[in-house]
Design a protein around this motif. Sequence first.
Motif, mmCIF file in Angstrom:
data_model
loop_
_atom_site.group_PDB
_atom_site.id
_atom_site.type_symbol
_atom_site.label_atom_id
_atom_site.label_comp_id
_atom_site.label_asym_id
_atom_site.label_seq_id
_atom_site.Cartn_x
_atom_site.Cartn_y
_atom_site.Cartn_z
ATOM 1 N N UNK A 31 0.825 -1.208 0.000
ATOM 2 C CA UNK A 31 0.000 0.000 0.000
ATOM 3 C C UNK A 31 0.861 1.261 0.000
ATOM 4 N N UNK A 32 0.386 2.331 -0.638
ATOM 5 C CA UNK A 32 1.105 3.607 -0.558
ATOM 6 C C UNK A 32 0.890 4.222 0.829
ATOM 7 N N UNK A 33 1.743 5.183 1.208
ATOM 8 C CA UNK A 33 1.535 5.836 2.513
ATOM 9 C C UNK A 33 0.173 6.535 2.555
ATOM 10 N N UNK A 34 -0.415 6.543 3.727
ATOM 11 C CA UNK A 34 -1.712 7.192 3.893
ATOM 12 C C UNK A 34 -1.538 8.704 3.946
ATOM 13 N N UNK A 35 -2.445 9.469 3.339
ATOM 14 C CA UNK A 35 -2.356 10.931 3.433
ATOM 15 C C UNK A 35 -2.521 11.369 4.886
ATOM 16 N N UNK A 36 -1.733 12.339 5.303
ATOM 17 C CA UNK A 36 -1.759 12.788 6.696
ATOM 18 C C UNK A 36 -3.143 13.267 7.108
ATOM 19 N N UNK A 37 -3.804 14.000 6.261
ATOM 20 C CA UNK A 37 -5.097 14.560 6.612
ATOM 21 C C UNK A 37 -6.253 13.816 5.940
ATOM 22 N N UNK A 38 -6.108 12.514 5.782
ATOM 23 C CA UNK A 38 -7.164 11.715 5.154
ATOM 24 C C UNK A 38 -8.449 11.745 5.969
ATOM 25 N N UNK A 39 -8.335 11.846 7.268
ATOM 26 C CA UNK A 39 -9.519 11.868 8.122
ATOM 27 C C UNK A 39 -10.143 13.239 8.288
ATOM 28 N N UNK A 40 -9.538 14.256 7.697
ATOM 29 C CA UNK A 40 -9.999 15.629 7.894
ATOM 30 C C UNK A 40 -11.416 15.855 7.372
ATOM 31 N N UNK A 41 -11.829 15.131 6.362
ATOM 32 C CA UNK A 41 -13.179 15.261 5.823
ATOM 33 C C UNK A 41 -14.223 14.974 6.902
ATOM 34 N N UNK A 42 -13.905 14.052 7.785
ATOM 35 C CA UNK A 42 -14.822 13.733 8.877
ATOM 36 C C UNK A 42 -15.023 14.934 9.795
ATOM 37 N N UNK A 43 -13.971 15.719 9.974
ATOM 38 C CA UNK A 43 -14.076 16.916 10.802
ATOM 39 C C UNK A 43 -14.976 17.954 10.146
ATOM 40 N N UNK A 44 -14.913 18.069 8.841
ATOM 41 C CA UNK A 44 -15.788 18.999 8.115
ATOM 42 C C UNK A 44 -17.257 18.599 8.312
ATOM 43 N N UNK A 45 -17.542 17.311 8.207
ATOM 44 C CA UNK A 45 -18.913 16.834 8.426
ATOM 45 C C UNK A 45 -19.329 17.090 9.876
ATOM 46 N N UNK A 46 -18.407 16.932 10.817
ATOM 47 C CA UNK A 46 -18.709 17.190 12.225
ATOM 48 C C UNK A 46 -19.093 18.652 12.445
ATOM 49 N N UNK A 47 -18.403 19.557 11.799
ATOM 50 C CA UNK A 47 -18.726 20.986 11.933
ATOM 51 C C UNK A 47 -20.126 21.260 11.376
ATOM 52 N N UNK A 48 -20.453 20.661 10.250
ATOM 53 C CA UNK A 48 -21.792 20.827 9.670
ATOM 54 C C UNK A 48 -22.851 20.306 10.644
#
Length: 150
Positions: A31-48
């Motif tokens: 597998x390629x390295x995981x993007x550092x901010x891959x989970x950041x989208x979840x934070x955007x949904x949390x703010x909404x």
Amino acid sequence: MRFTKPRDLLAAGLVAGLLAHLLLRLAYDTLPPLPTFAGFTLLVIAVVDLVLGFSLRARIRRKPGTPPVEPLTAARAVALAKASSLLGAIMAGAWAGVLIYVLPVRGEFEAADHDLVSAVVGIACAAALVGAALWLEHCCRTPDDPHLDA
């Protein structure tokens, strides 16, 4: 429709974590390295979810100057909250599975140190999503609900 139970979220998270961990045990070196901010989208949904929760809470409690909430709007918000909490639990479990795998193999794979940071960011964002979704669900309770706290 019933309100989300923590045991349901825990079960979903455990299954996702186990599957993610098993997948990594089988194929981590390809597998390629995981993007550092891959989970950041979840934070955007949390703010909404948070913004929607505060908005709906005032309207459902019929605060002066706020328009009433249409029943379909409240039902859609509850559906969003339930889906968001389940997504957050699944992703928290998956990121935890990644974390549990990469912690002991940091010396074997260069990408493991980087993926460790990605996993921590992902877990934090997923936990924020679960919290925001449960808050939104709580905000959609009617004022005459006996389980509603002030």
